[in-house]
Design an enzyme around this catalytic site. Structure first.
Site, PDB file in Angstrom:
ATOM      1  N   ARG A   1     -14.850  33.524   8.720  1.00 52.54           N
ATOM      2  CA  ARG A   1     -15.372  32.408   7.943  1.00 52.54           C
ATOM      3  C   ARG A   1     -16.026  32.828   6.621  1.00 52.54           C
ATOM      4  O   ARG A   1     -16.646  33.881   6.538  1.00 52.54           O
ATOM      5  CB  ARG A   1     -16.378  31.628   8.786  1.00 52.54           C
ATOM      6  CG  ARG A   1     -15.736  31.002  10.020  1.00 52.54           C
ATOM      7  CD  ARG A   1     -16.764  30.658  11.082  1.00 52.54           C
ATOM      8  NE  ARG A   1     -16.164  30.023  12.253  1.00 52.54           N
ATOM      9  CZ  ARG A   1     -15.613  30.690  13.256  1.00 52.54           C
ATOM     10  NH1 ARG A   1     -15.593  32.019  13.245  1.00 52.54           N
ATOM     11  NH2 ARG A   1     -15.090  30.050  14.277  1.00 52.54           N
TER      12      ARG A   1
ATOM     13  N   HIS B   1      -9.692  32.092   8.159  1.00 51.94           N
ATOM     14  CA  HIS B   1      -8.361  32.646   8.440  1.00 51.94           C
ATOM     15  C   HIS B   1      -7.320  32.378   7.352  1.00 51.94           C
ATOM     16  O   HIS B   1      -6.147  32.132   7.647  1.00 51.94           O
ATOM     17  CB  HIS B   1      -7.862  32.129   9.785  1.00 51.94           C
ATOM     18  CG  HIS B   1      -8.656  32.580  10.964  1.00 51.94           C
ATOM     19  ND1 HIS B   1      -9.523  33.651  10.918  1.00 51.94           N
ATOM     20  CD2 HIS B   1      -8.738  32.091  12.245  1.00 51.94           C
ATOM     21  CE1 HIS B   1     -10.089  33.811  12.111  1.00 51.94           C
ATOM     22  NE2 HIS B   1      -9.650  32.886  12.919  1.00 51.94           N
TER      23      HIS B   1
ATOM     24  N   HIS C   1      -5.134  38.542  15.800  1.00 51.90           N
ATOM     25  CA  HIS C   1      -5.873  37.534  16.571  1.00 51.90           C
ATOM     26  C   HIS C   1      -5.261  37.326  17.960  1.00 51.90           C
ATOM     27  O   HIS C   1      -5.087  36.191  18.410  1.00 51.90           O
ATOM     28  CB  HIS C   1      -5.908  36.206  15.807  1.00 51.90           C
ATOM     29  CG  HIS C   1      -7.068  35.333  16.128  1.00 51.90           C
ATOM     30  ND1 HIS C   1      -7.238  34.739  17.374  1.00 51.90           N
ATOM     31  CD2 HIS C   1      -8.122  34.930  15.391  1.00 51.90           C
ATOM     32  CE1 HIS C   1      -8.335  34.011  17.369  1.00 51.90           C
ATOM     33  NE2 HIS C   1      -8.902  34.107  16.171  1.00 51.90           N
TER      34      HIS C   1
ATOM     35  N   ASP D   1     -18.789  34.615  20.366  1.00 48.55           N
ATOM     36  CA  ASP D   1     -17.914  34.424  19.213  1.00 48.55           C
ATOM     37  C   ASP D   1     -18.652  34.994  18.007  1.00 48.55           C
ATOM     38  O   ASP D   1     -19.020  34.267  17.081  1.00 48.55           O
ATOM     39  CB  ASP D   1     -17.575  32.949  19.004  1.00 48.55           C
ATOM     40  CG  ASP D   1     -16.485  32.737  17.952  1.00 48.55           C
ATOM     41  OD1 ASP D   1     -15.886  33.740  17.512  1.00 48.55           O
ATOM     42  OD2 ASP D   1     -16.233  31.581  17.563  1.00 48.55           O
TER      43      ASP D   1
ATOM     44  N   GLU E   1     -11.203  41.163  17.424  1.00 49.93           N
ATOM     45  CA  GLU E   1     -10.725  41.067  16.054  1.00 49.93           C
ATOM     46  C   GLU E   1     -11.484  42.070  15.172  1.00 49.93           C
ATOM     47  O   GLU E   1     -12.622  41.827  14.783  1.00 49.93           O
ATOM     48  CB  GLU E   1     -10.920  39.653  15.521  1.00 49.93           C
ATOM     49  CG  GLU E   1     -10.267  38.578  16.374  1.00 49.93           C
ATOM     50  CD  GLU E   1     -10.855  37.205  16.105  1.00 49.93           C
ATOM     51  OE1 GLU E   1     -10.772  36.734  14.946  1.00 49.93           O
ATOM     52  OE2 GLU E   1     -11.420  36.602  17.034  1.00 49.93           O
TER      53      GLU E   1
END
Length: 375
Positions: free
Chosen positions: A82, A110, A180, A252, A339
């Site tokens: 982000r 992304h 991803h 996350d 990731e």
């Protein structure tokens, strides 16, 4: 190196054909990748019990991937993760990127609408695996400059899956590429990953708000549910009353990797690529990022990278509407992502490593996943 098989993977809605490349090593392990999004489609390995397990969530056809909204298996760019307000400043000029995430679609994620995971790449077999190439035109997603990208997937006979990245651009631009993939060491139809264990080789993480945007703080994991320095059940603390987990609906977040030397001796070229790190970090070599294991299948997963951070995501927003391989519904927390990356929202936080590719320079990075066995 592994043998490669090429076949059709179906067509996109505009009629363009998509191809699937399957790499197979001498142990029978197979890794499949596709030209749509340069996505990692499947990874099948035999367990100690003598059965093959495919550890990647995914779909059966290119058309299914075209409908996917989770970036599943894709090469994500130009900027993974982000960016607040979608604003980046390069050389004193501010660029507005696509706004495609956030509670009011006020942020960028992304690569936006032109994200690499939604592009059809060119592909060719090489001595080390399959090489995917893509040209991203000036202005795509709001990014400056025409970027040329090459990604190589390689599979060794020791079940090491290497992903190498290389990019150039004719203007200063943004660069933060990752893969991803969603892993489930019980198999893609294995259900919840909460009983699988994870370890992240990091003493610190970047605090993030309810929009998953870091504010510059780099905090110690010690004494918090973010402490994954030793293997722990993914579900052990995932729903703790802790601000980061509550706002993120689980894990996350970005961890700041230590840059420790790997447990194995790293020999030059052992993963089919001469390592060159894009930033001054750990002398440019691969370092340990994460480890996971399943007691059910006995499979283990090790991750090495040249990059400074890793986003550990536990599939909190999978909801069962994603219907994948052989009709499998991917429910919440039925996969996890590792990731490797620069830290999210770096342009708003100058204390973070900056994801910038200078005109005339070549950006390189590598991430290696290794499938093994507990016993």
């Amino acid at each position: 190196m592994a043998k490669v098989r090429k076949e059709s993977f179906g067509k996109l809605s505009d009629g363009r054909e998509v191809f699937l490349y399957t790499l197979r090593n001498t142990k029978g392990t197979e890794a499949a990748v596709t030209t749509y999004g340069a996505r990692f489609v499947s990874w099948r390995k035999m367990t100690s019990a003598g059965t093959f397990v495919d550890v990647l969530l995914g779909y059966d056809t290119a058309a299914d991937y075209e409908e996917d909204d989770t970036s599943m298996g894709g090469i994500v760019g130009r900027h993974a993760n982000r960016i607040a307000g979608g604003k980046v400043t390069l050389g004193g000029k501010t660029y507005q990127l696509d706004l495609n995430t956030g509670s009011h679609k006020q942020n960028h994620i992304h690569g936006g609408t032109a994200g690499f995971h939604n592009q059809l790449w060119d592909a060719e077999e090489t001595d080390t695996g399959v090489k995917f190439t893509l040209t991203s035109p000036d202005g795509a997603g709001g990014y400056p400059g025409t970027m040329h990208v090459a990604v190589v997937y390689s599979l060794s006979n020791d079940n090491e899956l290497s992903i190498t990245y290389e990019a150039t651009c004719d203007q200063d631009t943004v660069i933060n590429l990752t893969n991803h993939s969603y892993f489930n060491l019980d198999g893609y139809a294995g259900g919840s990953v909460l009983d699988q264990k994870v370890q992240i080789f990091a003493d610190k993480y970047t605090w993030a708000d309810s929009e998953s945007l870091p504010d510059g703080r780099i905090l110690d994991v010690a004494g918090t549910p973010m402490d994954l320095r030793m293997p722990v059940r993914i579900g052990e603390h995932i729903d703790d009353d802790f601000d980061e987990l509550q706002m993120g609906h689980g894990y996350d977040h970005n961890w700041v990797l230590r840059g420790d030397a790997p447990d194995v001796e790293m020999k030059p070229g052992m993963f089919g690529f001469d390592i060159h790190c894009p930033i001054d970090y750990n002398d440019g070599g691969l370092h340990k990022a994460a480890y996971a294991e399943s007691d059910k299948t006995g499979l283990t997963l090790m991750c090495y990278t040249t990059l400074p951070g890793i986003q550990f995501y536990t599939g909190n927003f999978l909801d069962g509407t994603q219907v994948g391989k052989k009709g499998t519904h991917f429910e919440r927390r039925s996969g996890f992502c590792l990731e490797t990356q620069y830290f999210p929202n770096a342009f708003a936080n100058p204390n973070f490593p900056q994801p910038v590719l200078k005109k005339g320079e070549t950006w390189k990075a590598q991430t290696v996943f290794v499938l093994g066995d507990i016993r």
